[in-house]
Design an enzyme around this catalytic site. Sequence first.
Site, PDB file in Angstrom:
ATOM      1  N   ARG A  15       0.928  -1.366  -0.051  1.00 44.24           N
ATOM      2  CA  ARG A  15       0.342  -0.507  -0.205  1.00 44.24           C
ATOM      3  C   ARG A  15       0.569   1.301   0.441  1.00 44.24           C
ATOM      4  O   ARG A  15       2.537   1.416   0.330  1.00 44.24           O
ATOM      5  CB  ARG A  15      -0.714  -0.350   0.658  1.00 44.24           C
ATOM      6  CG  ARG A  15      -2.415  -0.780   1.406  1.00 44.24           C
ATOM      7  CD  ARG A  15      -2.605  -0.942   2.342  1.00 44.24           C
ATOM      8  NE  ARG A  15      -2.100  -1.974   4.139  1.00 44.24           N
ATOM      9  CZ  ARG A  15      -2.733  -1.796   4.463  1.00 44.24           C
ATOM     10  NH1 ARG A  15      -3.285  -1.558   5.595  1.00 44.24           N
ATOM     11  NH2 ARG A  15      -1.717  -2.430   6.270  1.00 44.24           N
ATOM     12  N   TYR A  94      -1.391   4.605  10.379  1.00 43.81           N
ATOM     13  CA  TYR A  94      -2.002   3.655  11.858  1.00 43.81           C
ATOM     14  C   TYR A  94      -0.140   3.189  12.365  1.00 43.81           C
ATOM     15  O   TYR A  94       0.761   3.492  12.096  1.00 43.81           O
ATOM     16  CB  TYR A  94      -1.878   2.211  11.159  1.00 43.81           C
ATOM     17  CG  TYR A  94      -3.374   3.052  10.072  1.00 43.81           C
ATOM     18  CD1 TYR A  94      -4.326   2.476  10.797  1.00 43.81           C
ATOM     19  CD2 TYR A  94      -3.174   2.427   9.094  1.00 43.81           C
ATOM     20  CE1 TYR A  94      -5.629   2.450   9.979  1.00 43.81           C
ATOM     21  CE2 TYR A  94      -4.682   1.806   7.674  1.00 43.81           C
ATOM     22  CZ  TYR A  94      -5.628   2.769   9.325  1.00 43.81           C
ATOM     23  OH  TYR A  94      -7.132   2.302   8.090  1.00 43.81           O
ATOM     24  N   ASP A 270      -2.570  -7.059  14.881  1.00 40.77           N
ATOM     25  CA  ASP A 270      -2.143  -5.740  15.160  1.00 40.77           C
ATOM     26  C   ASP A 270      -2.360  -4.460  16.849  1.00 40.77           C
ATOM     27  O   ASP A 270      -1.915  -4.274  16.756  1.00 40.77           O
ATOM     28  CB  ASP A 270      -2.001  -4.969  13.840  1.00 40.77           C
ATOM     29  CG  ASP A 270      -3.504  -4.816  13.926  1.00 40.77           C
ATOM     30  OD1 ASP A 270      -4.167  -5.396  14.535  1.00 40.77           O
ATOM     31  OD2 ASP A 270      -3.471  -3.886  12.315  1.00 40.77           O
TER      32      ASP A 270
END
Length: 375
Positions: A15, A94, A270
Site C-alpha cells: 500500500r 497507523y 496488530d
Amino acid sequence: MIIGVPKEIKNNENRVGLTPAGVAEFRKHGHEVYVQATAGNGSGFSDAEYEQAGATVLPTIADVYGKAEMIVKVKEPIASEYPLIKENQLLFTYFHFASGEELTHAMIERKAVCLAYETVELPNRALPLLIPMSEVAGRMAPQEGAKYLEKPLKGRGILLGGVPGVKPAEVLVLGAGIVGTQAAKIAAGLGAKVTVMDISLNRLRELDDFMPKNVVTQYSNEYNIREAIKTADLIIGAVLIPGAKAPHLITRDMLKTMRPGTVLVDVAVDQGGCIETCRPTTHEDPTFIIDDIVHYCVANMPGAVPYTSTLALTNATLPYAVKLANLGWQEACRRDEALRLGLNVVHGKVVYKGVADAFGLPLESVESVMEAAVA
C-alpha cells in the site's frame, strides 16, 4: 505545508499513503508534496502519475523524511526509519502503539507528533480511518481461512460452503464490529454455518435483523467460547478496544479442545491479538502451527490487496490530512475533536490513555502538551 510520502518498507506491504488524486488535492490547497520513487508501484500508481498530479519524486526515503513537515504513511515506522524522524515532525499513519513498546519509546525519544489513524474517533464512537481497512481485513479473513482449511496447507480439509449432502464448515467470529460483521457476511455468502459472538446485546440484535439465516448470534463469555471452539473449523478473532491491547479470549489451554487442523485467523493481531498463542506473521510466512492448530496472524492483511486498500484508505484519510495541512496540527486538533483523539505521542509525551496503560507510562493531557507546543 510540505507533505512527504515514503515508500512502505514493512514486509510485503504494497500500500501507499497517498494516491495521485490525493496529491492533486494537496496541490489545490497550495501544499508541496514529495513522494519517494516507486512508492506507489505496489498499488498500481507510477512515479509519472504522481508527477503529473503535481508531486516531486525523490530517490530515497531519507530525502522524503528530510524534506517533509508531515509524513503520510500506511503502517507504523520500523526501526530503520526511527533515525529519519525529526523533532516536531507530524506523522499521520497507523501506529497501534499498544502492541509495540519499542515503537512507543522510539517515538517518545524522537519527540515527533504521532497522530494515529486507528484512534481518530467520532462522537458516535465510530473510527472513520480504521473502518476501511477493517472492512478489507474482515472480508479477507474467511477467504484466507478457507484457503488454510485445505489439507495441503495443514487444515482440516473442509470446503467452507460444503456441497449437497455434506455439511458446510462451522465458522466462529469473535466480535461483532466492522471486522466481525464483514467476516460473517463473507463466510455466510460462501455457505458456511456462522456464529457471531459479542458482549453487546444491542449489536447482536442488529446483526440478527439483517444477517442471512445461516448466521446465528450468541452472547460472548468464556463458557460459550469454550463450547463453540470444540466444533468450529475456522475461528476469526475480530475484537477491538480502540488504542488498547485486545483481550485474550482464546487461551493456550483451549487449543487442546479444538479439532486438529482448525484454523485461527486473528485480525486483532496488530493490537496484540485476541488469541493468546498468536504472534504477528507476514504475507511471506503467514502461518504457524501449535498443537495441530493452524494460526494465521498477518498483521497487515489489507497489504495483500493494495489497489483496493490504498484507494479505500485515501478516501477516508485525505479530508483529515488536508485539514492538518491547512490549519497545522494544533489548530486542526482544537477544532476537530475526532482528530484530537488521534494524538497518541506528542513531543516525547504519551497523551493517549490506552498507550500509557499498556506500558505503565505517565499520561499527559493533550491540552497541556498542545499549549506547550504553541509556547
